[in-house]
Enzyme design. Structure first.
Site, PDB file in Angstrom:
ATOM      1  N   ARG A  90      39.917  35.793  42.744  1.00 58.70           N
ATOM      2  CA  ARG A  90      39.636  36.001  44.337  1.00 58.70           C
ATOM      3  C   ARG A  90      39.035  34.760  44.798  1.00 58.70           C
ATOM      4  NH1 ARG A  90      38.296  42.394  44.585  1.00 58.70           N
ATOM      5  NH2 ARG A  90      40.246  43.140  43.280  1.00 58.70           N
TER       6      ARG A  90
ATOM      7  N   ARG B  59      29.674  37.768  41.926  1.00 61.93           N
ATOM      8  CA  ARG B  59      30.571  37.809  42.767  1.00 61.93           C
ATOM      9  C   ARG B  59      31.357  36.187  42.028  1.00 61.93           C
ATOM     10  NH1 ARG B  59      32.043  39.673  47.482  1.00 61.93           N
ATOM     11  NH2 ARG B  59      30.006  40.594  47.699  1.00 61.93           N
TER      12      ARG B  59
ATOM     13  N   GLU C 120      28.812  47.343  43.883  1.00 64.58           N
ATOM     14  CA  GLU C 120      30.135  48.044  43.776  1.00 64.58           C
ATOM     15  C   GLU C 120      30.931  47.913  42.539  1.00 64.58           C
ATOM     16  OE1 GLU C 120      32.873  46.878  47.126  1.00 64.58           O
ATOM     17  OE2 GLU C 120      34.590  47.404  45.624  1.00 64.58           O
TER      18      GLU C 120
ATOM     19  N   SER D 215      36.561  50.997  43.222  1.00 66.25           N
ATOM     20  CA  SER D 215      36.942  51.413  44.294  1.00 66.25           C
ATOM     21  C   SER D 215      38.260  52.320  44.176  1.00 66.25           C
ATOM     22  CB  SER D 215      37.550  50.284  44.972  1.00 66.25           C
ATOM     23  OG  SER D 215      37.779  50.287  46.389  1.00 66.25           O
TER      24      SER D 215
ATOM     25  N   ARG E 231      31.523  41.818  35.757  1.00 66.12           N
ATOM     26  CA  ARG E 231      30.624  42.476  36.854  1.00 66.12           C
ATOM     27  C   ARG E 231      29.769  43.664  36.036  1.00 66.12           C
ATOM     28  NH1 ARG E 231      31.494  43.921  42.993  1.00 66.12           N
ATOM     29  NH2 ARG E 231      31.515  41.696  43.383  1.00 66.12           N
TER      30      ARG E 231
END
Length: 448
Positions: free
Chosen positions: A284, A299, A373, A376, A414
């Site tokens: 990403r 991130r 988070e 998802s 993460r």
RNA sequence: GGAAGCGUCGCAUAGUGGUCUAGUGCACACGCUUGGAAAGCGUGCAACCUGUCAAAGGGUUCGAGGGUUCGAAUCCCUCCGCUUCCGCCA
């Protein structure tokens, strides 16, 4: 993608979806373009029909009549060339607009402008179990308690020689990182635990291409909306700008590859639901979040993810059921790891154009003093299937677009933030979650 | 990097300028048959535009685009994709 006929028949609902999801689209303009598209098509097709008709008659005509007809045809050709040019432009615009037309959100989806509109749906902690989102007293007790000042994962990672972001940045650039020693073992233990779980739940396992074509990312809905978020590889060996060979991209999740596996297929209803589990590196660019989460491994540009995808028949109730059962699988992972977390019902403004209903799962991260988070879960109904042309033949022999859903199983590193920070001890060591101990081969990570 | 070939209605295949209104087999759906099933027989079975309450009916579409031609699945060009062989290589 929505069905244009559905859009025509349900203009108010689509307009509401556009407003609620903050999409920059004028539906009346789309309908106007559609109208022009269809009238051009009709006109062009009738010209073509005339031509076909004449072509059939020509061999039977006398030379004089032939000449007359041929002259007439010259005019028809000129007219049809003109229409073709117009149609091409209209079609381009039509496709661009159709590509950004959003799915209609579910009735249970909260309406909101951005992530502030998301509504907590449930909480869970190892001590309290399931907690009602209205029970504020209990919710306050969910975060892990420490009788010392807890450290953040960056400090823990440094002290125990588990994470090196300085070397990572030196080698890779901003947001680079190395995992080391037990962090590596934890990382792969998590992935292995996730894979085994998915296999037990009779998902088919896949390692997927990470390097993918345009159509896969368009199909999943990552294009055109999130194009900035995706690394483009271009054409290695491209000789000139005239080289129009397709670009390749680094996917941000295995979802596009899993879905594209069934692109352009007509499946059999008997084979549904198709349960797929993909394991892949994910890339990403994070261009939209330069200032956010600049420290640590929250991130980052590359990570590993185990992903679940379900393709089921075109039935809202059944797809709802799968959304819930995929949520349960993700929560089961967090429960296995005994990590406090909550489920959010994601609002219209935060959910993405293609989605019908979406949950995020956020895991407690002590140093952030907040949930972060980690999962998802989304139901896209037939919005992706239309883009990818994934259909099935139902029990009456009719072809229908399938429904697609996806959710995270585990994304690492993460999730390591939550593990390191929640499991840290007063003496600076980190207890390894019980389920991972056999895989890591020890119970505690201590300073050497 | 070099060379050759291929792309036809879910799958497989036929079709090399008008007879293609794209044939056939398989799969699938419905019906007949049967105690039930299989087989067999019959019918249907692509997308889009138009039309309609629905349908019937009409039209367009043979990877995409362009060209030649009165007429293209068929000939030519460009592109996209795929396959095979050789070379290099983890």
């Amino acid at each position: 993608m929505l069905d244009i006929k559905f859009i025509r028949d349900n203009q108010e609902a689509v307009k509401k979806a556009i407003t609620d999801k903050n999409i920059d689209l004028d539906l009346d303009h789309l309908l106007d373009v559609d109208q022009r598209r269809r009238s051009l098509l009709t006109e062009l097709e009738s010209l073509q029909a005339t031509k076909n008709q004449v072509s059939k008659e020509i061999p039977k005509l006398s030379p004089e009549d032939k000449k007359v007809k041929l002259l007439e045809m010259k005019e028809v050709d000129a007219k049809s060339d003109e229409l073709k040019t117009q149609l091409k432009e209209v079609l381009k615009e039509y496709e661009d607009l159709m590509a950004i037309t959003p799915n209609i959100p579910s009735p249970e989806t909260p309406i909101g402008k951005n992530d502030e509109g998301n509504v907590p749906w449930s909480y869970w902690s190892p001590q309290l179990g399931q907690v009602d989102p209205k029970d504020t007293d209990k919710i306050a007790q969910i975060p892990t308690k420490f009788d010392f000042e807890p450290k953040d994962h960056i400090t823990l990672g440094k002290e125990l020689d588990l994470i090196d972001t300085e070397a990572g940045v030196k080698t890779s650039g901003f947001r680079g990182y190395y995992l080391k020693n037990e962090a590596v073992l934890l990382h792969y233990a998590l992935i292995w635990h996730a894979i085994k779980k998915m296999q037990e739940k009779s998902f088919n396992l896949f390692t997927t291409p990470v390097l993918v074509r345009d159509f896969a990312l368009f199909g999943s809905g990552h294009f055109p909306f999130g194009k900035d978020e995706i690394y483009q590889i271009g054409n290695p060996g491209k000789l000139s700008d005239n080289d129009t060979r397709e670009n390749q991209y680094l996917a941000g999740t295995s979802e596009p590859s899993l879905l594209a596996y069934h692109a352009d297929k007509i499946l059999d209803e008997k084979d549904l639901p198709i349960k797929m589990c993909g394991i892949s590196p994910c890339f990403r660019s994070e261009v939209g979040s330069y200032g956010k989460d600049t420290k640590g491994i929250y991130r980052i540009h590359e990570f590993m993810k185990v992903e679940q995808v379900v393709i089921c028949k075109a039935d809202i109730l059944e797809s709802d059921k799968w959304l819930e059962s995929m949520r349960e699988i993700a929560q089961e992972m967090l429960m296995d790891l005994k990590l406090p977390h909550r489920v959010l019902n994601i609002c219209t403004g935060d959910m993405g154009a293609g989605k019908y209903k979406m949950y995020d799962i956020e895991t407690w991260m002590p140093a952030r003093k907040n949930y972060g988070e980690t999962h998802s879960d989304s139901n896209l109904t037939d919005w992706q299937a239309r883009r990818l042309n994934i259909r099935y033949r139902d029990h009456e022999g009719k072809t229908k677009y399938a429904y697609t859903l996806n959710n995270t199983v585990i994304a690492s590193p993460r999730i390591l933030i939550a593990i390191l920070e929640n499991y840290q001890q007063k003496d600076g060591s980190i207890v390894i979650p019980e389920v991972l101990r056999p895989l890591v081969g020890k119970d505690v990570i201590k300073k050497q």
